[in-house]
Enzyme design. Structure first.
Site, PDB file in Angstrom:
ATOM      1  N   ASP A   1       0.863  -1.176   0.000  1.00  0.00           N
ATOM      2  CA  ASP A   1       0.000   0.000   0.000  1.00  0.00           C
ATOM      3  C   ASP A   1       0.903   1.231   0.000  1.00  0.00           C
ATOM      4  O   ASP A   1       1.955   1.237   0.646  1.00  0.00           O
ATOM      5  CB  ASP A   1      -0.928   0.005   1.219  1.00  0.00           C
ATOM      6  CG  ASP A   1      -2.180   0.838   0.976  1.00  0.00           C
ATOM      7  OD1 ASP A   1      -2.540   1.045  -0.195  1.00  0.00           O
ATOM      8  OD2 ASP A   1      -2.797   1.290   1.966  1.00  0.00           O
TER       9      ASP A   1
ATOM     10  N   PHE B   1       2.561   8.148 -13.173  1.00  0.00           N
ATOM     11  CA  PHE B   1       1.120   8.143 -12.888  1.00  0.00           C
ATOM     12  C   PHE B   1       0.879   8.866 -11.567  1.00  0.00           C
ATOM     13  O   PHE B   1       1.818   9.340 -10.917  1.00  0.00           O
ATOM     14  CB  PHE B   1       0.593   6.705 -12.837  1.00  0.00           C
ATOM     15  CG  PHE B   1       0.995   5.960 -11.592  1.00  0.00           C
ATOM     16  CD1 PHE B   1       2.291   5.524 -11.416  1.00  0.00           C
ATOM     17  CD2 PHE B   1       0.074   5.710 -10.575  1.00  0.00           C
ATOM     18  CE1 PHE B   1       2.673   4.849 -10.262  1.00  0.00           C
ATOM     19  CE2 PHE B   1       0.440   5.042  -9.419  1.00  0.00           C
ATOM     20  CZ  PHE B   1       1.746   4.606  -9.266  1.00  0.00           C
ATOM     21  N   GLY B   2      -0.374   8.920 -11.178  1.00  0.00           N
ATOM     22  CA  GLY B   2      -0.726   9.485  -9.867  1.00  0.00           C
ATOM     23  C   GLY B   2      -0.212  10.908  -9.697  1.00  0.00           C
ATOM     24  O   GLY B   2      -0.367  11.766 -10.565  1.00  0.00           O
TER      25      GLY B   2
ATOM     26  N   LYS C   1      13.376   6.618 -11.948  1.00  0.00           N
ATOM     27  CA  LYS C   1      12.457   6.778 -10.807  1.00  0.00           C
ATOM     28  C   LYS C   1      12.605   5.621  -9.818  1.00  0.00           C
ATOM     29  O   LYS C   1      12.650   5.827  -8.606  1.00  0.00           O
ATOM     30  CB  LYS C   1      11.014   6.869 -11.321  1.00  0.00           C
ATOM     31  CG  LYS C   1       9.978   7.024 -10.198  1.00  0.00           C
ATOM     32  CD  LYS C   1       8.546   7.012 -10.698  1.00  0.00           C
ATOM     33  CE  LYS C   1       7.583   6.751  -9.543  1.00  0.00           C
ATOM     34  NZ  LYS C   1       6.188   6.567  -9.957  1.00  0.00           N
TER      35      LYS C   1
ATOM     36  N   HIS D   1       9.960   5.362  -3.465  1.00  0.00           N
ATOM     37  CA  HIS D   1       9.387   4.626  -2.332  1.00  0.00           C
ATOM     38  C   HIS D   1       9.161   3.147  -2.685  1.00  0.00           C
ATOM     39  O   HIS D   1       9.595   2.264  -1.977  1.00  0.00           O
ATOM     40  CB  HIS D   1       8.064   5.295  -1.977  1.00  0.00           C
ATOM     41  CG  HIS D   1       7.234   5.675  -3.181  1.00  0.00           C
ATOM     42  ND1 HIS D   1       7.678   6.592  -4.108  1.00  0.00           N
ATOM     43  CD2 HIS D   1       6.055   5.213  -3.662  1.00  0.00           C
ATOM     44  CE1 HIS D   1       6.797   6.702  -5.079  1.00  0.00           C
ATOM     45  NE2 HIS D   1       5.807   5.863  -4.836  1.00  0.00           N
ATOM     46  N   ARG D   2       8.496   2.889  -3.838  1.00  0.00           N
ATOM     47  CA  ARG D   2       8.180   1.504  -4.190  1.00  0.00           C
ATOM     48  C   ARG D   2       9.463   0.737  -4.534  1.00  0.00           C
ATOM     49  O   ARG D   2       9.639  -0.402  -4.124  1.00  0.00           O
ATOM     50  CB  ARG D   2       7.191   1.442  -5.356  1.00  0.00           C
ATOM     51  CG  ARG D   2       6.517   0.094  -5.487  1.00  0.00           C
ATOM     52  CD  ARG D   2       5.348   0.089  -6.478  1.00  0.00           C
ATOM     53  NE  ARG D   2       5.315   1.268  -7.303  1.00  0.00           N
ATOM     54  CZ  ARG D   2       4.543   2.329  -7.082  1.00  0.00           C
ATOM     55  NH1 ARG D   2       3.687   2.322  -6.085  1.00  0.00           N
ATOM     56  NH2 ARG D   2       4.597   3.387  -7.853  1.00  0.00           N
TER      57      ARG D   2
HETATM   58  P1  IMP Z   1      -1.260   2.031  -4.432  1.00  0.00           P
HETATM   59  O1  IMP Z   1      -1.373   1.621  -2.993  1.00  0.00           O
HETATM   60  O2  IMP Z   1       0.050   1.608  -5.041  1.00  0.00           O
HETATM   61  O3  IMP Z   1      -2.442   1.612  -5.246  1.00  0.00           O
HETATM   62  O4  IMP Z   1      -1.226   3.638  -4.456  1.00  0.00           O
HETATM   63  C1  IMP Z   1      -2.302   4.423  -3.955  1.00  0.00           C
HETATM   64  C2  IMP Z   1      -2.317   5.782  -4.634  1.00  0.00           C
HETATM   65  O5  IMP Z   1      -1.119   6.500  -4.296  1.00  0.00           O
HETATM   66  C3  IMP Z   1      -2.337   5.729  -6.148  1.00  0.00           C
HETATM   67  O6  IMP Z   1      -3.646   5.679  -6.646  1.00  0.00           O
HETATM   68  C4  IMP Z   1      -1.673   7.057  -6.518  1.00  0.00           C
HETATM   69  O7  IMP Z   1      -2.596   8.107  -6.451  1.00  0.00           O
HETATM   70  C5  IMP Z   1      -0.664   7.248  -5.406  1.00  0.00           C
HETATM   71  N1  IMP Z   1       0.651   6.703  -5.804  1.00  0.00           N
HETATM   72  C6  IMP Z   1       1.187   5.506  -5.441  1.00  0.00           C
HETATM   73  N2  IMP Z   1       2.407   5.342  -5.952  1.00  0.00           N
HETATM   74  C7  IMP Z   1       2.657   6.467  -6.669  1.00  0.00           C
HETATM   75  C8  IMP Z   1       3.779   6.894  -7.453  1.00  0.00           C
HETATM   76  O8  IMP Z   1       4.804   6.207  -7.600  1.00  0.00           O
HETATM   77  N3  IMP Z   1       3.658   8.106  -8.030  1.00  0.00           N
HETATM   78  C9  IMP Z   1       2.560   8.899  -7.917  1.00  0.00           C
HETATM   79  N4  IMP Z   1       1.494   8.542  -7.215  1.00  0.00           N
HETATM   80  C10 IMP Z   1       1.540   7.332  -6.581  1.00  0.00           C
END
Ligand code: IMP
Length: 194
Positions: A69, A149-150, A172, A177-178
């Site tokens: 998450d 994205f995001g 990136k 973070h990821r």
């Molecule tokens: P998820 O838990 O990976 O689905 O991320 C939840 C939300 O955080 C996503 O819908 C994005 O809005 C935002 N988000 C997560 N990772 C990223 C990223 O690497 N860049 C930009 N937004 C992110």
């Protein structure tokens, strides 16, 4: 080959991880195990949600698994949108609307510090291990770039003059973070493998 379920149906994330682990572990998606249930994401923290998802899979399928998450935590907004990042702008949300809302809330605010945080919950043989990855940076005043994205177009990572949306995925991933959380997971899996 040992199998590990990744509690996601996001093919992009799945391929990214499978590529990183190589052919030592077979990563299965929710679809692969025939799980089309809506796994609850009702916790108030990233740790809570990652944990809810992985324990849900472990208790229903009795197989080693992990879930992630991610949230954007903005200092001037007391850590919001955080766990609500995906749905920040409400129902019918999309990335554009989320960014618009974020920039509106930060209008005239000089402290633009923020961080992305990813939490991964891994369950191996009934034991949970948590991995965390953090990317620190600032929220820009306007969007820059069209990759990613995001919230990528408004996030300028520390030490850079460009947004995540102006970087190739490889660039990136090194600082994201990821990327950081996934490398911690992979290191653990490698040592587990020996
Ligand atoms: P998820 O838990 O990976 O689905 O991320 C939840 C939300 O955080 C996503 O819908 C994005 O809005 C935002 N988000 C997560 N990772 C990223 C990223 O690497 N860049 C930009 N937004 C992110």
């Amino acid at each position: 080959m040992p199998e590990l379920i990744f509690a996601t149906n996001n093919l992009h994330k799945l391929q990214e991880i499978q590529q990183a682990v190589g052919n030592k572990i077979n990563i299965l998606s929710l679809k692969d195990i025939g799980c089309d249930e809506d796994i609850p994401e009702t916790a108030s923290t990233l740790e809570g949600n990652a944990s809810l998802k992985s324990w849900y899979i472990y208790s229903h399928f009795h197989k080693n698994c992990f879930a992630d998450d991610t949230g954007l935590e903005v200092v001037a907004l007391n850590g919001r949108p955080g766990v609500h990042s995906a749905r920040y702008a409400g129902p019918g949300h999309d990335h554009e609307k989320n960014i618009e809302k974020l920039l509106a809330e930060l209008q005239g605010v000089s402290n633009r510090k923020a961080r992305f945080r990813t939490v991964i919950s891994l369950i191996m043989n009934g034991n949970e291990i948590i991995f965390e990855g953090i990317a620190n940076g600032n929220i820009s005043n306007q969007k820059h770039g069209d990759k990613g994205f995001g919230y990528d177009p408004v996030f300028i990572p520390d030490g850079y003059q460009k947004s995540f949306a102006e970087m190739d995925l490889d660039e990136k991933n090194i600082i994201s973070h990821r990327g950081i959380a996934v490398r911690k997971l992979l290191n653990y899996l490698k040592s587990y493998d020996k």
